[in-house]
Design an enzyme around this catalytic site. Structure first.
Site, PDB file in Angstrom:
ATOM      1  N   VAL A  61       0.774  -1.065  -0.207  1.00 33.53           N
ATOM      2  CA  VAL A  61      -0.158  -0.074  -0.076  1.00 33.53           C
ATOM      3  C   VAL A  61       1.055   1.081   0.118  1.00 33.53           C
ATOM      4  CG1 VAL A  61      -1.971  -1.186   1.166  1.00 33.53           C
ATOM      5  CG2 VAL A  61      -0.299  -0.070   2.635  1.00 33.53           C
ATOM      6  N   TYR A 151       1.474   6.098  15.703  1.00 34.42           N
ATOM      7  CA  TYR A 151       0.244   5.757  15.730  1.00 34.42           C
ATOM      8  C   TYR A 151      -1.186   6.404  15.788  1.00 34.42           C
ATOM      9  CZ  TYR A 151      -3.120   1.754  15.683  1.00 34.42           C
ATOM     10  OH  TYR A 151      -3.954   0.756  15.478  1.00 34.42           O
TER      11      TYR A 151
END
Length: 237
Positions: A61, A151
């Site tokens: 990706v 994150y």
């Protein structure tokens, strides 16, 4: 449901749970991963579910060209694309003063730029089908925590990205929903699910949620869905 779906990170965890749920509904499913061996093993399992077709595609990706080629494979095989699930993700957790540039770049490139690449590649096909995009964010996209700089940044970014493209794409009758799970019993970040994870959200729960959202009256769009375990250990008396 004679439709087609494309799922990144579909060889395990949430992506696999969504693939299983869609196959049970008769949706032909293409899954991607970066590791061919994972895809081959998962394909064997998925082909035992329902009568719909399964397609495995090795794709990264982080690379827009990879995603464009992968989407084209789906269109070439099935004639179009109805559902795009941008699910691939990683976690790297450390205090900012200890975080390496490599870990930062890995998380942002896969979790955020990867979602852009997948969605960008899918839009031409989804315009034709008036399709549906699902991005998989996290409760970490609205709740920050120690050691989560990369994150949190990636998942906050996915939420903002998804809400913005929802506005961009609705003139084309393309729906966009971001799903924000809390603790899920997956192999994320090196964890191996056990019976002790029974209290957590299960991958099949997210799969059922995707099916339920697809089945909603098209006049209604839950654009951002937070989902959490009903009773985590911290809440038990």
């Amino acid at each position: 449901m004679k439709k087609t779906a494309y799922i990144t990170g579909g060889s395990k965890g949430i992506g696999l749970g969504i693939a299983e749920a869609l196959l049970k509904e008769g949706v032909s499913v293409a899954i991607t991963a970066r590791t061919q061996n994972d895809l081959v093993e998962t394909e064997k399992h998925l082909k035992t579910i329902g009568d719909a077709e399964v397609l495995i595609i090795k794709s990264d990706v982080r690379n827009l060209a990879d995603e464009e080629k992968a989407i084209q494979q789906v269109v070439d095989k099935w004639g179009g694309l109805d559902f795009c699930i941008a699910n691939a993700g990683v976690g790297r957790f450390s205090p900012i003063d200890e975080m390496s540039a490599e870990d930062w770049n890995s998380v942002i490139d896969i979790n955020l730029t990867g979602v852009f690449n997948t969605v960008k590649a899918a839009i031409p096909a989804l315009k034709k089908s008036k399709g549906y995009i699902f991005t998989i964010s996290s409760l970490a996209g609205t709740n920050f925590f120690e050691n989560g700089a990369a994150y949190n940044a990636s998942k906050f970014g996915v939420v903002g990205f998804s809400q913005a493209i929802m506005l961009d794409l609705r003139p084309y009758d393309i729906k966009v929903t971001t799903i924000m799970p809390g603790s899920v019993a997956t192999y994320f970040n090196g964890h191996t699910p056990t019976d002790a994870d029974a209290w957590k959200i299960q991958p099949e729960d997210i799969g059922q949620m995707v099916v339920d959202l697809i089945r909603m009256n098209p006049r209604t769009l839950p654009s951002k869905v937070e989902v959490r375990p009903s009773v985590p250990p911290s809440a038990r008396k």
